[in-house]
Design a protein around this motif. Structure first.
Motif, PDB file in Angstrom:
ATOM      1  N   PHE A 225      68.851  47.293  18.665  1.00  0.00           N
ATOM      2  CA  PHE A 225      68.581  47.656  17.286  1.00  0.00           C
ATOM      3  C   PHE A 225      67.166  47.276  16.860  1.00  0.00           C
ATOM      4  O   PHE A 225      66.795  47.466  15.711  1.00  0.00           O
ATOM      5  N   ARG A 226      66.405  46.705  17.769  1.00  0.00           N
ATOM      6  CA  ARG A 226      65.038  46.353  17.444  1.00  0.00           C
ATOM      7  C   ARG A 226      64.127  47.552  17.640  1.00  0.00           C
ATOM      8  O   ARG A 226      64.325  48.356  18.540  1.00  0.00           O
ATOM      9  N   GLY A 227      63.123  47.634  16.813  1.00  0.00           N
ATOM     10  CA  GLY A 227      62.181  48.727  16.949  1.00  0.00           C
ATOM     11  C   GLY A 227      61.685  49.147  15.593  1.00  0.00           C
ATOM     12  O   GLY A 227      62.284  48.816  14.562  1.00  0.00           O
ATOM     13  N   PRO A 228      60.613  49.899  15.573  1.00  0.00           N
ATOM     14  CA  PRO A 228      60.070  50.353  14.294  1.00  0.00           C
ATOM     15  C   PRO A 228      61.003  51.335  13.606  1.00  0.00           C
ATOM     16  O   PRO A 228      61.657  52.150  14.249  1.00  0.00           O
ATOM     17  N   ASP A 229      61.087  51.188  12.294  1.00  0.00           N
ATOM     18  CA  ASP A 229      61.820  52.158  11.472  1.00  0.00           C
ATOM     19  C   ASP A 229      63.285  52.272  11.855  1.00  0.00           C
ATOM     20  O   ASP A 229      63.876  53.355  11.813  1.00  0.00           O
ATOM     21  N   THR A 230      63.898  51.160  12.234  1.00  0.00           N
ATOM     22  CA  THR A 230      65.317  51.130  12.591  1.00  0.00           C
ATOM     23  C   THR A 230      65.988  49.989  11.844  1.00  0.00           C
ATOM     24  O   THR A 230      65.448  48.881  11.776  1.00  0.00           O
TER      25      THR A 230
END
Length: 278
Positions: A225-230
């Motif tokens: 669930f890690r990451g940009p825009d998430t």
């Protein structure tokens, strides 16, 4: 202008050995909405989750013509009988196209999931072609103990073109009242939709909604669930909603697939073929 309704219903049955499985007593297509039962092709996190209490039926929705086109009125009705399980997918992406006279197209989806039943509703990518005017309205009712996985993906315009007018609403209700009610607007009729408060200029958006009253999967470290825009959000009753924005459709699907495996079964392993008869 096309008006059509397709209907699908499932019910719980038993093999001679007593193993519970799902029958499809109602499968009625209304051209261009074509429903077809399909055989299991592979063991996946979705089939593992859906078959937890009964072998799932697999049904795919195919478009019998291009579109929807402006002016089309389409309706899909699904009833998942108590205790049964259904994996419902689509054959290909949906390309929303303008009509000859600038009319609005519409798709209404009405779903009822019975007590203790499971539904994995995995529509393919929706592409909002320039000039389209489309409304999608999905209403899902979950009875006691019902489980749901719902994936949504949208691409705002084809390559090199702006998005058409698109409005999507999804509402999920349980015996305790509304659980999830979300609306997304894009294109000329939704000023600011591509600004920082909505899509921030990204070409694609996707969500993954999981409603499962049973024990939640142990998703371990939240690397999926890690990451940009998430963002991963907790909803009442242990439900979870993952929302993500991505620069392209391949990246979007990778993010949703990884998240689905984590949320459903707490793993990201590669799945091989399911044994015969399962």
């Amino acid at each position: 202008m096309t008006q059509a309704t397709a209907r699908l219903a499932t019910e719980l049955a038993r093999h001679g050995s007593g193993r519970a499985h799902t029958r499809v007593p109602v499968l009625r297509s209304g051209w261009p909405l074509i429903l077809r039962t399909t055989a299991p092709l592979a063991r996946t996190p979705v089939t593992e989750w859906a078959c937890r209490t009964a072998d799932a039926a697999r049904v795919h929705l195919a478009a019998g013509a291009a579109g929807p086109l402006g002016g089309d009125r389409l309706r899909l009705e699904v009833r998942v009988g108590p205790g049964s399980a259904l994996v419902l997918g689509e054959i290909a992406s949906t390309l929303l196209l303008p009509g000859t006279y600038g009319e609005e197209s519409r798709l209404d989806v009405r779903v009822h999931v019975g007590a203790g039943a499971a539904l994995a509703w995995l529509p393919e990518l929706v592409i909002t072609a320039h000039g389209c005017r489309h409304v999608s309205d999905t209403r899902i009712v979950l009875e006691t103990g019902a489980r749901l996985v719902l994936r949504e993906e949208v691409l705002f315009g084809r390559h090199g073109e702006p998005s058409g007018r698109y409005r999507q609403r999804v509402r999920v209700e349980t015996e305790d009242g509304p659980l999830y009610d979300q609306e997304l607007g894009a294109g000329p009729a939704a000023p600011g939709w591509d600004g920082p408060a909505v899509t921030a200029g990204h070409r694609t958006a996707g969500t993954l909604l999981l409603v499962d009253p049973g024990p939640a999967a142990d998703d371990g470290a939240p690397t999926a669930f890690r990451g940009p825009d998430t963002a991963l959000m907790e909803l009442p009753g242990g439900a979870r909603l993952l929302s993500t924005l991505a620069p392209d459709t391949a990246d979007l699907r990778r993010r949703l697939d990884r998240a689905m495996a984590r949320l459903l079964i707490g793993a990201e392993e590669t799945w091989g073929p399911r044994p015969a008869g399962v």
